[in-house]
Enzyme design. Structure first.
Site, PDB file in Angstrom:
ATOM      1  N   GLU A 102      36.333  45.778  42.739  1.00 18.78           N
ATOM      2  CA  GLU A 102      36.173  44.093  42.269  1.00 18.78           C
ATOM      3  C   GLU A 102      36.818  43.447  43.241  1.00 18.78           C
ATOM      4  O   GLU A 102      38.324  43.614  43.778  1.00 18.78           O
ATOM      5  CB  GLU A 102      36.629  43.988  40.911  1.00 18.78           C
ATOM      6  CG  GLU A 102      36.604  42.363  40.429  1.00 18.78           C
ATOM      7  CD  GLU A 102      36.733  42.095  39.055  1.00 18.78           C
ATOM      8  OE1 GLU A 102      36.290  42.999  38.273  1.00 18.78           O
ATOM      9  OE2 GLU A 102      37.793  41.153  39.035  1.00 18.78           O
ATOM     10  N   HIS A 107      36.410  50.991  37.699  1.00 18.46           N
ATOM     11  CA  HIS A 107      36.346  49.897  38.298  1.00 18.46           C
ATOM     12  C   HIS A 107      37.654  49.323  38.696  1.00 18.46           C
ATOM     13  O   HIS A 107      38.573  49.308  37.877  1.00 18.46           O
ATOM     14  CB  HIS A 107      35.884  48.742  37.182  1.00 18.46           C
ATOM     15  CG  HIS A 107      35.514  47.721  37.894  1.00 18.46           C
ATOM     16  ND1 HIS A 107      34.431  47.388  38.804  1.00 18.46           N
ATOM     17  CD2 HIS A 107      35.824  46.477  37.689  1.00 18.46           C
ATOM     18  CE1 HIS A 107      34.362  46.041  39.162  1.00 18.46           C
ATOM     19  NE2 HIS A 107      35.288  45.475  38.502  1.00 18.46           N
ATOM     20  N   SER A 124      33.854  51.696  41.282  1.00 17.21           N
ATOM     21  CA  SER A 124      33.606  50.383  41.766  1.00 17.21           C
ATOM     22  C   SER A 124      34.714  49.452  42.039  1.00 17.21           C
ATOM     23  O   SER A 124      35.666  49.645  41.724  1.00 17.21           O
ATOM     24  CB  SER A 124      32.515  49.810  40.459  1.00 17.21           C
ATOM     25  OG  SER A 124      33.192  49.808  39.519  1.00 17.21           O
ATOM     26  N   ASP A 126      38.339  31.444  31.481  1.00 16.27           N
ATOM     27  CA  ASP A 126      39.455  31.048  30.811  1.00 16.27           C
ATOM     28  C   ASP A 126      39.508  29.323  30.656  1.00 16.27           C
ATOM     29  O   ASP A 126      38.761  28.910  31.305  1.00 16.27           O
ATOM     30  CB  ASP A 126      40.689  31.410  31.480  1.00 16.27           C
ATOM     31  CG  ASP A 126      40.934  32.938  31.371  1.00 16.27           C
ATOM     32  OD1 ASP A 126      40.826  33.518  30.330  1.00 16.27           O
ATOM     33  OD2 ASP A 126      41.271  33.765  32.476  1.00 16.27           O
ATOM     34  N   GLN A 153      53.848  39.882  41.305  1.00 16.85           N
ATOM     35  CA  GLN A 153      52.482  39.809  41.218  1.00 16.85           C
ATOM     36  C   GLN A 153      51.780  40.400  39.511  1.00 16.85           C
ATOM     37  O   GLN A 153      51.149  39.843  38.874  1.00 16.85           O
ATOM     38  CB  GLN A 153      51.420  40.093  42.178  1.00 16.85           C
ATOM     39  CG  GLN A 153      50.219  39.758  42.271  1.00 16.85           C
ATOM     40  CD  GLN A 153      49.619  40.254  43.506  1.00 16.85           C
ATOM     41  OE1 GLN A 153      49.560  41.550  43.710  1.00 16.85           O
ATOM     42  NE2 GLN A 153      48.915  39.514  44.236  1.00 16.85           N
ATOM     43  N   THR A 187      34.141  38.000  41.722  1.00 10.83           N
ATOM     44  CA  THR A 187      34.458  37.262  40.535  1.00 10.83           C
ATOM     45  C   THR A 187      33.987  35.928  40.896  1.00 10.83           C
ATOM     46  O   THR A 187      33.524  35.377  41.700  1.00 10.83           O
ATOM     47  CB  THR A 187      35.993  37.061  40.140  1.00 10.83           C
ATOM     48  OG1 THR A 187      36.513  36.817  41.239  1.00 10.83           O
ATOM     49  CG2 THR A 187      36.371  38.640  39.829  1.00 10.83           C
ATOM     50  N   PHE A 211      50.320  38.838  36.206  1.00 15.89           N
ATOM     51  CA  PHE A 211      48.776  39.123  35.465  1.00 15.89           C
ATOM     52  C   PHE A 211      49.077  39.324  34.091  1.00 15.89           C
ATOM     53  O   PHE A 211      48.190  39.024  33.322  1.00 15.89           O
ATOM     54  CB  PHE A 211      48.268  40.342  36.292  1.00 15.89           C
ATOM     55  CG  PHE A 211      47.734  39.973  37.679  1.00 15.89           C
ATOM     56  CD1 PHE A 211      47.171  38.425  38.076  1.00 15.89           C
ATOM     57  CD2 PHE A 211      47.561  40.726  38.629  1.00 15.89           C
ATOM     58  CE1 PHE A 211      46.698  38.127  39.272  1.00 15.89           C
ATOM     59  CE2 PHE A 211      46.909  40.220  39.835  1.00 15.89           C
ATOM     60  CZ  PHE A 211      46.814  39.036  40.182  1.00 15.89           C
TER      61      PHE A 211
HETATM   62  P1  FAD Z   1      34.242  36.187  25.077  1.00 12.96           P
HETATM   63  O1  FAD Z   1      33.341  37.222  24.933  1.00 12.96           O
HETATM   64  O2  FAD Z   1      33.437  34.705  24.715  1.00 12.96           O
HETATM   65  O3  FAD Z   1      35.645  35.820  24.155  1.00 12.96           O
HETATM   66  C1  FAD Z   1      36.569  34.978  24.181  1.00 12.96           C
HETATM   67  C2  FAD Z   1      37.322  34.829  22.790  1.00 12.96           C
HETATM   68  O4  FAD Z   1      36.571  34.354  21.865  1.00 12.96           O
HETATM   69  C3  FAD Z   1      37.946  36.158  22.492  1.00 12.96           C
HETATM   70  O5  FAD Z   1      39.224  36.133  21.697  1.00 12.96           O
HETATM   71  C4  FAD Z   1      36.637  36.870  21.375  1.00 12.96           C
HETATM   72  O6  FAD Z   1      37.457  37.393  20.488  1.00 12.96           O
HETATM   73  C5  FAD Z   1      36.425  35.200  20.957  1.00 12.96           C
HETATM   74  N1  FAD Z   1      35.183  35.116  20.212  1.00 12.96           N
HETATM   75  C6  FAD Z   1      33.803  35.741  20.945  1.00 12.96           C
HETATM   76  N2  FAD Z   1      33.028  35.373  20.385  1.00 12.96           N
HETATM   77  C7  FAD Z   1      33.346  34.564  19.141  1.00 12.96           C
HETATM   78  C8  FAD Z   1      32.532  34.216  17.932  1.00 12.96           C
HETATM   79  N3  FAD Z   1      31.329  34.286  17.781  1.00 12.96           N
HETATM   80  N4  FAD Z   1      33.544  33.440  17.119  1.00 12.96           N
HETATM   81  C9  FAD Z   1      34.898  33.281  17.297  1.00 12.96           C
HETATM   82  N5  FAD Z   1      35.477  33.869  18.271  1.00 12.96           N
HETATM   83  C10 FAD Z   1      34.775  34.591  19.297  1.00 12.96           C
HETATM   84  N6  FAD Z   1      37.295  35.162  34.552  1.00 12.96           N
HETATM   85  C11 FAD Z   1      36.973  34.378  35.559  1.00 12.96           C
HETATM   86  O7  FAD Z   1      37.245  33.159  35.412  1.00 12.96           O
HETATM   87  N7  FAD Z   1      35.827  34.743  36.542  1.00 12.96           N
HETATM   88  C12 FAD Z   1      35.620  36.069  36.506  1.00 12.96           C
HETATM   89  O8  FAD Z   1      34.784  36.533  37.226  1.00 12.96           O
HETATM   90  C13 FAD Z   1      36.049  37.077  35.586  1.00 12.96           C
HETATM   91  N8  FAD Z   1      35.917  38.195  35.608  1.00 12.96           N
HETATM   92  C14 FAD Z   1      36.473  39.259  34.618  1.00 12.96           C
HETATM   93  C15 FAD Z   1      36.152  40.459  34.573  1.00 12.96           C
HETATM   94  C16 FAD Z   1      36.547  41.372  33.676  1.00 12.96           C
HETATM   95  C17 FAD Z   1      36.235  42.771  33.811  1.00 12.96           C
HETATM   96  C18 FAD Z   1      37.256  40.980  32.679  1.00 12.96           C
HETATM   97  C19 FAD Z   1      38.188  41.935  31.836  1.00 12.96           C
HETATM   98  C20 FAD Z   1      37.628  39.513  32.697  1.00 12.96           C
HETATM   99  C21 FAD Z   1      37.374  38.534  33.688  1.00 12.96           C
HETATM  100  N9  FAD Z   1      37.566  37.257  33.662  1.00 12.96           N
HETATM  101  C22 FAD Z   1      37.050  36.577  34.537  1.00 12.96           C
HETATM  102  C23 FAD Z   1      38.593  36.627  32.604  1.00 12.96           C
HETATM  103  C24 FAD Z   1      37.772  36.336  31.433  1.00 12.96           C
HETATM  104  O9  FAD Z   1      36.882  35.045  31.913  1.00 12.96           O
HETATM  105  C25 FAD Z   1      38.636  35.596  30.318  1.00 12.96           C
HETATM  106  O10 FAD Z   1      39.258  36.883  29.879  1.00 12.96           O
HETATM  107  C26 FAD Z   1      38.193  34.995  29.081  1.00 12.96           C
HETATM  108  O11 FAD Z   1      39.434  34.383  28.527  1.00 12.96           O
HETATM  109  C27 FAD Z   1      37.250  35.618  28.155  1.00 12.96           C
HETATM  110  O12 FAD Z   1      35.891  35.774  28.594  1.00 12.96           O
HETATM  111  P2  FAD Z   1      34.933  36.808  27.862  1.00 12.96           P
HETATM  112  O13 FAD Z   1      33.641  36.647  28.576  1.00 12.96           O
HETATM  113  O14 FAD Z   1      35.493  37.965  27.292  1.00 12.96           O
HETATM  114  O15 FAD Z   1      34.707  35.941  26.341  1.00 12.96           O
END
Ligand code: FAD
Length: 290
Positions: free
Chosen positions: A17, A269, A15, A109, A215, A48, A219
């Site tokens: 991205e 991916h 896949s 983020d 780059q 994304t 990252f």
């Molecule tokens: P979460 O799963 O909510 O976790 C975030 C942090 O909070 C982690 O440190 C986790 O351990 C902690 N946490 C989670 N739940 C709890 C809880 N209940 N209590 C305390 N701490 C908790 N970013 C974009 O802006 N757009 C995108 O399209 C995008 N696509 C991505 C695709 C992939 C495959 C990946 C790996 C990352 C992508 N990101 C994207 C980046 C992502 O948004 C960031 O890494 C972000 O900081 C964390 O998102 P998450 O959904 O993993 O967060």
């Protein structure tokens, strides 16, 4: 097609991205990239979700366009950043109405200049809450999410991060895609720990071929991925020769993918950065080998 149905170690899917470009010219160029990658028969592609502004609509438009005009399954990413639950419901409804069946749900983020993530009033703090919300609403999406073999940058420990991942998956995720990594040992160790923790959904490795060393350094600083010492030294040696950097990056990613496939991953991916050549070379080599 629901992506969970095409993640199968006996027939792993590739896949790709993409990110939503800021300009119309960028969109045209991305659609050419999609066309160039289509012959590789990806299981799905994903687009994304931006940190804010106009590119957010482009995510919905692009997945709709790609699915309709190429027939390739297209997944939209969606983040909690800056959105209330009503706004998130609205985006999900638009995706649903456009026939999009798969969504990758993320927290996102913290916006630039903010040290920690703060939800907007009426929004969500963690991806887990967004997953729960989508499952409680009347949607039938296949849901993906993110995971971090080396631990999320904000987490206090990998154990905590895994505990949160388990809660996120239990809230209703069908599969997860990893942050990029350059050393497969991190992935294999992570999968083992995840299985021990009772996380049983497919864990799709995310691979980014290095095509530009500066780059990648940017990252990796942002996402915390480790560049193995040997690869870093090799890159340093050729950093002023763009073609050599690409060759090295493609060779490294191809070897990574061959080992991942040999050890039974459900799919791979590719973080394409909207360009096709490196991914074409790698997947071409992998397909040639089977
Ligand atoms: P979460 O799963 O909510 O976790 C975030 C942090 O909070 C982690 O440190 C986790 O351990 C902690 N946490 C989670 N739940 C709890 C809880 N209940 N209590 C305390 N701490 C908790 N970013 C974009 O802006 N757009 C995108 O399209 C995008 N696509 C991505 C695709 C992939 C495959 C990946 C790996 C990352 C992508 N990101 C994207 C980046 C992502 O948004 C960031 O890494 C972000 O900081 C964390 O998102 P998450 O959904 O993993 O967060």
């Amino acid at each position: 097609m629901k992506i969970r149905n095409c993640l199968n170690p006996s027939k792993p899917s590739f896949s790709f991205e993409f990110f939503p470009p800021k300009t119309d010219a960028g969109v045209a160029s991305l659609l050419r990239t999609v066309e160039e990658l289509a012959p590789l028969e990806p299981g799905f592609v994903s687009v994304t979700y931006g940190a804010g502004g106009s590119t957010r609509d482009r995510t919905v438009d692009l997945v709709t366009h790609i699915k309709k005009h190429t027939g390739i399954e297209a997944m939209a990413h969606l983040t909690c950043v800056g959105h209330t639950r009503d706004e998130l419901r609205d985006v999900l409804r638009r995706l649903d109405a456009a026939g999009i069946e798969n969504v990758l749900l993320l927290r996102g983020d913290p916006p630039l200049g903010q040290a920690t993530f703060e939800p907007v009033p009426g929004g969500f703090r963690y991806a887990e809450e967004l997953v729960r919300f989508v499952r409680e609403e009347d949607f039938n999406f296949c849901l993906g999410g993110a995971c971090y073999p080396e631990g999320h940058v904000e987490t206090a420990s990998r154990e905590d991060d895994l505990k949160h991942l388990k809660a996120k998956v239990d809230a209703g995720m069908d599969f997860v895609v990893t942050q990029l990594f350059f050393d497969n040992a991190f992935y294999f160790d992570f999968v083992e720990r995840a299985r021990r923790a009772g996380i049983n959904v497919p864990i799709v490795p995310g691979i980014m071929p290095i095509t530009n060393y500066e780059q990648v350094q940017r990252f990796t600083r942002m996402c915390g991925a480790t560049v193995p010492m040997r690869l870093a030294l090799q890159m340093e040696r050729v950093k002023d020769q763009p073609d050599a950097v690409v060759q090295l990056g493609v060779a490294h990613a191809t070897v990574q993918c061959m080992e991942l496939l040999a050890r039974g991953v459900p799919g791979i991916h590719f973080y394409t950065l909207n360009k096709s050549p490196a991914t074409r070379m790698i997947v071409g080599a992998l397909k040639g080998r089977s």
